[in-house]
Design a protein around this motif. Structure first.
Motif, PDB file in Angstrom:
ATOM      1  N   GLY A 182       0.814  -1.207   0.000  1.00 17.28           N
ATOM      2  CA  GLY A 182       0.000   0.000   0.000  1.00 17.28           C
ATOM      3  C   GLY A 182       0.845   1.253   0.000  1.00 17.28           C
ATOM      4  N   ASP A 183       0.205   2.368   0.411  1.00 18.51           N
ATOM      5  CA  ASP A 183       0.886   3.655   0.445  1.00 18.51           C
ATOM      6  C   ASP A 183       1.843   3.730   1.624  1.00 18.51           C
ATOM      7  OD1 ASP A 183      -0.415   4.675  -1.787  1.00 18.51           O
ATOM      8  OD2 ASP A 183      -2.166   5.262  -0.606  1.00 18.51           O
ATOM      9  N   LEU A 184       2.911   4.482   1.424  1.00 22.19           N
ATOM     10  CA  LEU A 184       3.887   4.742   2.479  1.00 22.19           C
ATOM     11  C   LEU A 184       3.729   6.187   2.901  1.00 22.19           C
ATOM     12  CD1 LEU A 184       6.175   3.376   4.050  1.00 22.19           C
ATOM     13  CD2 LEU A 184       7.760   4.114   2.269  1.00 22.19           C
ATOM     14  N   ASP A 185       3.444   6.401   4.185  1.00 16.31           N
ATOM     15  CA  ASP A 185       3.146   7.727   4.716  1.00 16.31           C
ATOM     16  C   ASP A 185       4.338   8.223   5.517  1.00 16.31           C
ATOM     17  OD1 ASP A 185       2.136  10.009   5.858  1.00 16.31           O
ATOM     18  OD2 ASP A 185       0.239   9.092   6.485  1.00 16.31           O
ATOM     19  N   SER A 186       4.800   9.444   5.200  1.00 11.69           N
ATOM     20  CA  SER A 186       5.939   9.984   5.929  1.00 11.69           C
ATOM     21  C   SER A 186       5.597  10.321   7.374  1.00 11.69           C
ATOM     22  CB  SER A 186       6.462  11.243   5.228  1.00 11.69           C
ATOM     23  OG  SER A 186       5.458  12.242   5.191  1.00 11.69           O
ATOM     24  N   ASN A 187       4.300  10.348   7.721  1.00 12.42           N
ATOM     25  CA  ASN A 187       3.902  10.665   9.087  1.00 12.42           C
ATOM     26  C   ASN A 187       3.785   9.435   9.979  1.00 12.42           C
ATOM     27  OD1 ASN A 187       3.609  13.483   8.559  1.00 12.42           O
ATOM     28  ND2 ASN A 187       1.638  13.054   7.546  1.00 12.42           N
ATOM     29  N   ALA A 188       3.795   8.249   9.399  1.00 11.83           N
ATOM     30  CA  ALA A 188       3.596   7.034  10.188  1.00 11.83           C
ATOM     31  C   ALA A 188       4.436   5.907   9.620  1.00 11.83           C
ATOM     32  CB  ALA A 188       2.117   6.640  10.188  1.00 11.83           C
ATOM     33  N   PRO A 189       5.339   5.299  10.428  1.00 14.03           N
ATOM     34  CA  PRO A 189       6.140   4.169   9.935  1.00 14.03           C
ATOM     35  C   PRO A 189       5.240   2.996   9.561  1.00 14.03           C
ATOM     36  CG  PRO A 189       7.011   5.026  12.010  1.00 14.03           C
ATOM     37  CD  PRO A 189       5.674   5.649  11.815  1.00 14.03           C
ATOM     38  N   ALA A 190       5.641   2.275   8.542  1.00 19.60           N
ATOM     39  CA  ALA A 190       4.947   1.048   8.154  1.00 19.60           C
ATOM     40  C   ALA A 190       5.633  -0.135   8.824  1.00 19.60           C
ATOM     41  CB  ALA A 190       4.969   0.882   6.642  1.00 19.60           C
ATOM     42  N   SER A 191       4.875  -1.173   9.052  1.00 17.52           N
ATOM     43  CA  SER A 191       5.446  -2.402   9.608  1.00 17.52           C
ATOM     44  C   SER A 191       4.862  -3.578   8.855  1.00 17.52           C
ATOM     45  CB  SER A 191       5.154  -2.524  11.107  1.00 17.52           C
ATOM     46  OG  SER A 191       3.758  -2.562  11.342  1.00 17.52           O
ATOM     47  N   GLY A 192       5.618  -4.644   8.808  1.00 18.81           N
ATOM     48  CA  GLY A 192       5.160  -5.821   8.092  1.00 18.81           C
ATOM     49  C   GLY A 192       5.943  -7.045   8.488  1.00 18.81           C
ATOM     50  N   GLU A 193       5.531  -8.174   7.967  1.00 15.64           N
ATOM     51  CA  GLU A 193       6.210  -9.438   8.237  1.00 15.64           C
ATOM     52  C   GLU A 193       6.392 -10.187   6.928  1.00 15.64           C
ATOM     53  OE1 GLU A 193       5.791 -13.554  10.883  1.00 15.64           O
ATOM     54  OE2 GLU A 193       4.294 -11.962  11.063  1.00 15.64           O
ATOM     55  N   LEU A 194       7.626 -10.534   6.626  1.00  9.76           N
ATOM     56  CA  LEU A 194       7.949 -11.341   5.461  1.00  9.76           C
ATOM     57  C   LEU A 194       7.911 -12.803   5.879  1.00  9.76           C
ATOM     58  CD1 LEU A 194      10.931  -9.155   4.256  1.00  9.76           C
ATOM     59  CD2 LEU A 194       8.738  -9.365   3.082  1.00  9.76           C
ATOM     60  N   VAL A 195       7.080 -13.585   5.205  1.00 10.88           N
ATOM     61  CA  VAL A 195       6.909 -14.978   5.616  1.00 10.88           C
ATOM     62  C   VAL A 195       7.411 -15.956   4.563  1.00 10.88           C
ATOM     63  CG1 VAL A 195       4.960 -14.456   7.121  1.00 10.88           C
ATOM     64  CG2 VAL A 195       4.543 -14.999   4.712  1.00 10.88           C
ATOM     65  N   ASN A 196       7.783 -15.452   3.377  1.00 14.57           N
ATOM     66  CA  ASN A 196       8.282 -16.336   2.327  1.00 14.57           C
ATOM     67  C   ASN A 196       9.247 -15.542   1.465  1.00 14.57           C
ATOM     68  OD1 ASN A 196       6.559 -14.720   0.762  1.00 14.57           O
ATOM     69  ND2 ASN A 196       4.864 -16.182   0.987  1.00 14.57           N
ATOM     70  N   THR A 197       9.460 -16.008   0.256  1.00 11.03           N
ATOM     71  CA  THR A 197      10.442 -15.349  -0.605  1.00 11.03           C
ATOM     72  C   THR A 197       9.891 -14.116  -1.302  1.00 11.03           C
ATOM     73  OG1 THR A 197       9.836 -16.813  -2.435  1.00 11.03           O
ATOM     74  CG2 THR A 197      11.661 -17.512  -1.018  1.00 11.03           C
ATOM     75  N   LEU A 198       8.596 -13.786  -1.109  1.00 14.75           N
ATOM     76  CA  LEU A 198       8.004 -12.621  -1.754  1.00 14.75           C
ATOM     77  C   LEU A 198       8.416 -11.345  -1.029  1.00 14.75           C
ATOM     78  CD1 LEU A 198       4.366 -13.825  -2.535  1.00 14.75           C
ATOM     79  CD2 LEU A 198       6.333 -13.769  -4.062  1.00 14.75           C
ATOM     80  N   ASP A 199       8.901 -10.354  -1.789  1.00 11.52           N
ATOM     81  CA  ASP A 199       9.185  -9.045  -1.226  1.00 11.52           C
ATOM     82  C   ASP A 199       7.887  -8.250  -1.080  1.00 11.52           C
ATOM     83  OD1 ASP A 199      11.820  -9.750  -1.298  1.00 11.52           O
ATOM     84  OD2 ASP A 199      12.341  -8.494  -3.018  1.00 11.52           O
ATOM     85  N   HIS A 200       7.964  -7.159  -0.307  1.00  8.92           N
ATOM     86  CA  HIS A 200       6.821  -6.271  -0.147  1.00  8.92           C
ATOM     87  C   HIS A 200       7.055  -4.992  -0.935  1.00  8.92           C
ATOM     88  CE1 HIS A 200       5.243  -8.169   3.865  1.00  8.92           C
ATOM     89  NE2 HIS A 200       5.155  -8.978   2.826  1.00  8.92           N
ATOM     90  N   LEU A 201       5.956  -4.400  -1.423  1.00  3.94           N
ATOM     91  CA  LEU A 201       6.042  -3.218  -2.264  1.00  3.94           C
ATOM     92  C   LEU A 201       5.173  -2.104  -1.695  1.00  3.94           C
ATOM     93  CD1 LEU A 201       7.145  -2.107  -4.990  1.00  3.94           C
ATOM     94  CD2 LEU A 201       4.954  -2.773  -5.984  1.00  3.94           C
ATOM     95  N   TYR A 202       5.787  -0.916  -1.565  1.00  2.00           N
ATOM     96  CA  TYR A 202       5.076   0.278  -1.115  1.00  2.00           C
ATOM     97  C   TYR A 202       5.226   1.359  -2.178  1.00  2.00           C
ATOM     98  CZ  TYR A 202       5.230  -1.862   3.553  1.00  2.00           C
ATOM     99  OH  TYR A 202       5.100  -2.704   4.626  1.00  2.00           O
ATOM    100  N   VAL A 203       4.324   2.341  -2.148  1.00  2.00           N
ATOM    101  CA  VAL A 203       4.407   3.472  -3.063  1.00  2.00           C
ATOM    102  C   VAL A 203       4.198   4.764  -2.291  1.00  2.00           C
ATOM    103  CG1 VAL A 203       3.680   2.187  -5.106  1.00  2.00           C
ATOM    104  CG2 VAL A 203       1.943   3.254  -3.648  1.00  2.00           C
ATOM    105  N   PHE A 204       4.760   5.853  -2.805  1.00  2.00           N
ATOM    106  CA  PHE A 204       4.529   7.171  -2.212  1.00  2.00           C
ATOM    107  C   PHE A 204       4.597   8.219  -3.313  1.00  2.00           C
ATOM    108  CE2 PHE A 204       9.132   6.677  -2.079  1.00  2.00           C
ATOM    109  CZ  PHE A 204       9.609   7.927  -2.450  1.00  2.00           C
ATOM    110  N   GLU A 205       3.862   9.320  -3.108  1.00  2.00           N
ATOM    111  CA  GLU A 205       3.874  10.439  -4.042  1.00  2.00           C
ATOM    112  C   GLU A 205       5.079  11.321  -3.726  1.00  2.00           C
ATOM    113  OE1 GLU A 205       2.134  11.128  -6.605  1.00  2.00           O
ATOM    114  OE2 GLU A 205       0.408   9.765  -6.473  1.00  2.00           O
ATOM    115  N   GLY A 206       5.865  11.648  -4.758  1.00  2.00           N
ATOM    116  CA  GLY A 206       7.040  12.475  -4.562  1.00  2.00           C
ATOM    117  C   GLY A 206       7.027  13.689  -5.458  1.00  2.00           C
TER     118      GLY A 206
END
Length: 646
Positions: A182-206
């Motif tokens: 999902g979106d990456l917000d500069s006001n709030a850190p994101a957290s997640g858990e990697l459970v397999n070989t798949l990477d995670h993808l975030y997006v942000f407006e720059g």
């Protein structure tokens, strides 16, 4: 039509693709797919429409083919192969069309064998395999099939890497190996858990001209954080593995080149665990506190151990050039020692009376078969009562027994010493300074004099041993490091004329203490000698860097005949140092090049710090630079470091 192998990227840099299907270089796993846009990010989880599937076409090894595909359509190709074949399949757009392709390989039974683009697999059975080609849109493509462990028969073999310079349009590896979060917000850190070989993808407006800081840290588990930032067009702008300390990945002061939707791919190098990801944007670069590099505190150099005589134990194995004190208490006593030797090895052995002792020795050496191989008694006229066996050659591998007994019923203490080669005992003479001649004597056969000197890396020295008139010594001169006395840097016997020894123009490999060893040729002579040494030229004094800050730090592996690319953002006038450090003990010999934003090589290096390349330069323009790494005739693990120098 001639085709060449894909010169792709490894590890974190698999986003780099060439412009044609290539089949002559060792393959590399990469899984390209369309980059995200603001219009498509909300539909990533949507179910794809079922597409029509044309009739299969035939695919041959080492023969690239062309095909056309409609949006949403799947093309089929079949080929014959054998069990155990290691194959590689790649698809690329024709005439640089903005298309991306994904491949799936089905077995004879219809099971999925592998997927990706390029696709690598080891085939499980003989028979007909099917390749399914899918595309992000309509257009033409080239498809190539080859073996990963066989050369392309259509091309001449080459002992060197193809001269790939830059990297054409890069495509991020999102879909097949990435889960959109999902979106990456500069006001709030994101957290997640990697459970397999798949990477995670975030997006942000720059926004163009703004600065971005990204930090990925491990919270739990075994993940090794790795992050890559992509532009709205899908170009890799920067990546990192370890710049944040404690295995955290940090991209610092990334200046965004344009307005748009940026993507951040985070992974754990195939390991599971939790993480946090923080984004900070600012209108100006965040101040960086460089790490000040101070000259290391002088460490006392290793010194030669003081000569001591160890107390001998019955049956003890003798050590090279170590003296032992033993005792024969009665006329029928026997002292037994052992020596380990390989077949053909030479060693020397001596037993002499200790100070204030009246003992006169007899010595026998018994080989591993139990046969007496050598016998010697002390000469009655010798005041040292020394029984000496020089240059004994072992005829069998194994343990040799040394028996020390009394001659004429004498008793008392004795000294026994053994050494490989023609000497058996060392005499520590102390330090000798440059341009100061010293005189000394080798008073007994088989002794070796040790003189110490302090030298610096890059020093070029000369040393000489010469004998005065009347001396019977035939000297040999050796130079070795104190830390590794078996590593002889130079040795000479008669280069100085007559029996004199001369070592000239020897370059010193590292700072430290060295030993000038003087011995008699064959350990057979004694007499006086003179020794002198001098510096022909001084090694350069390195200028310490005032301070550095990490820009990029990535651990990776590259295979032989392949390149790996590592992007980072640079500024015009920025001074950087690029280092590629082979993993210790790997035997990898890395080669590095720095590519400017146009893909042109602006600096190259090979063996600067040992086998490791080091580049130091001032960057000419703003933009995305890439460190290109390959091996010289081999592959292996390494760490690439980019540091800003202050």
């Amino acid at each position: 039509m001639m085709f060449v192998l894909l010169a792709g990227c490894s590890g974190g840099s698999d986003v780099m693709l060439p412009t044609r299907v290539q089949l002559d270089v060792a393959p590399q796993v990469a899984t390209p797919s369309p980059f995200l846009t603001s219009e498509t990010r909300d539909t990533l989880a949507a179910t794809a429409e079922v597409a029509s599937t044309p009739a299969p076409q035939t695919l041959e090894f080492w023969q690239a083919v062309t095909g056309t595909i409609s949006e949403g359509q799947t093309s089929q190709w079949t080929f014959e192969a054998d069990a155990g074949d290691s194959i590689r399949i790649a698809a690329l757009a024709v005439e640089d069309a903005p298309l991306e392709f994904s491949l799936r390989l089905l077995s004879v039974a219809g099971d999925l064998v592998g997927e990706g683009n390029p696709l690598l697999a080891e085939l499980p059975a003989d028979g007909t395999y099917t390749v399914l080609v899918e595309s992000s849109g309509a257009g033409s493509y080239e498809l190539g099939l080859g073996y990963t462990d066989q050369p392309n028969p259509n091309q001449q073999a080459s002992a060197s890497l193809p001269q790939v310079v830059g990297v054409p349009t890069a495509t991020p590896a999102f879909a097949a190996n990435t889960t959109f979060i999902g979106d990456l917000d500069s006001n709030a850190p994101a957290s997640g858990e990697l459970v397999n070989t798949l990477d995670h993808l975030y997006v942000f407006e720059g926004q163009a001209g703004s600065y971005v800081q990204l930090v990925m840290e491990r919270v739990f588990g075994q993940i090794d954080p790795l992050l890559t930032v992509y532009s709205p067009a899908g170009d890799a702008l920067a990546m990192d593995d370890d710049s944040g300390g404690n295995d955290a990945a940090l991209v610092r002061n990334l200046r965004l080149p344009e307005d748009g939707l940026y993507s951040v791919q985070v992974g754990g190098r195939g390991m599971a665990g939790g993480y946090t990801l923080r984004l900070l944007t600012s209108p100006q670069a965040v101040p960086v506190t460089p790490t000040i590099i101070t000259p290391p505190t002088a460490t006392p150099v290793p010194t030669l151990p003081a000569p001591t005589v160890a107390i001998a134990q019955m049956g003890q194995q003798l050590q090279d050039h170590v003296a032992y004190l033993g005792t024969i208490a009665g006329p029928d006593d026997v002292a037994i020692f052992s020596i380990r030797a390989e077949a053909g090895a030479l060693f020397s052995l001596a037993v002499s009376r200790a100070e204030n002792s009246l003992f006169r020795p007899k010595v026998e050496i018994v080989n591993p078969d139990g046969q007496i191989a050598a016998t010697v008694e002390a000469n009655r006229a010798d005041p040292l009562a020394e029984a000496y066996i020089p240059g004994f050659r072992a005829d069998l591998p194994g343990t040799y027994q040394v028996f020390v007994t009394s001659q004429d019923g004498s008793v008392g203490d004795f000294i026994i010493a053994y050494g490989t080669g023609s000497t058996r005992e060392d005499s520590l003479r102390g330090t000798i300074v440059a341009d100061q001649q010293v005189e000394a004597s080798i008073v007994r056969r088989g002794l070796r004099d040790l003189w110490t000197v302090e030298l610096n890396e890059g020093d070029i020295i000369a040393a000489a041993v010469f004998v005065p008139p009347g001396s019977t010594l035939d000297p040999i001169l050796e130079i070795v490091p104190v830390t590794n006395p078996d590593a002889i840097l130079a040795i000479d016997d008669n280069t100085g004329g007559g029996v004199n020894a001369l070592i000239n123009n020897l370059r010193i490999p590292f700072n430290g203490q060295y030993v000038l060893r003087v011995k008699a040729a064959g350990g057979a002579s004694t007499g006086t000698y003179s020794l002198i040494w001098r510096r022909i030229s001084l090694g350069p004094t390195p200028t310490p860097l005032p301070g550095v800050a990490l820009v990029l730090s990535v651990d990776d592996i590259v295979v032989a005949q392949q390149y790996a690319f590592f992007p980072f953002q640079g500024r015009a006038g920025q001074q950087v140092r690029v280092r590629v450090l082979a993993a210790e003990g790997s035997g990898f010999d890395p080669v590095a090049a720095l590519l400017d934003p146009a893909g042109e090589i602006i600096s190259e290096a090979d063996d600067v710090d040992g086998l490791n390349p080091v580049l130091s330069l001032i960057l000419p323009v703003d933009g995305t630079y890439q460190v290109r790494v390959n091996g010289y005739l081999n592959g292996g693990p390494f760490r690439v470091l980019v540091e800003e120098v202050y």
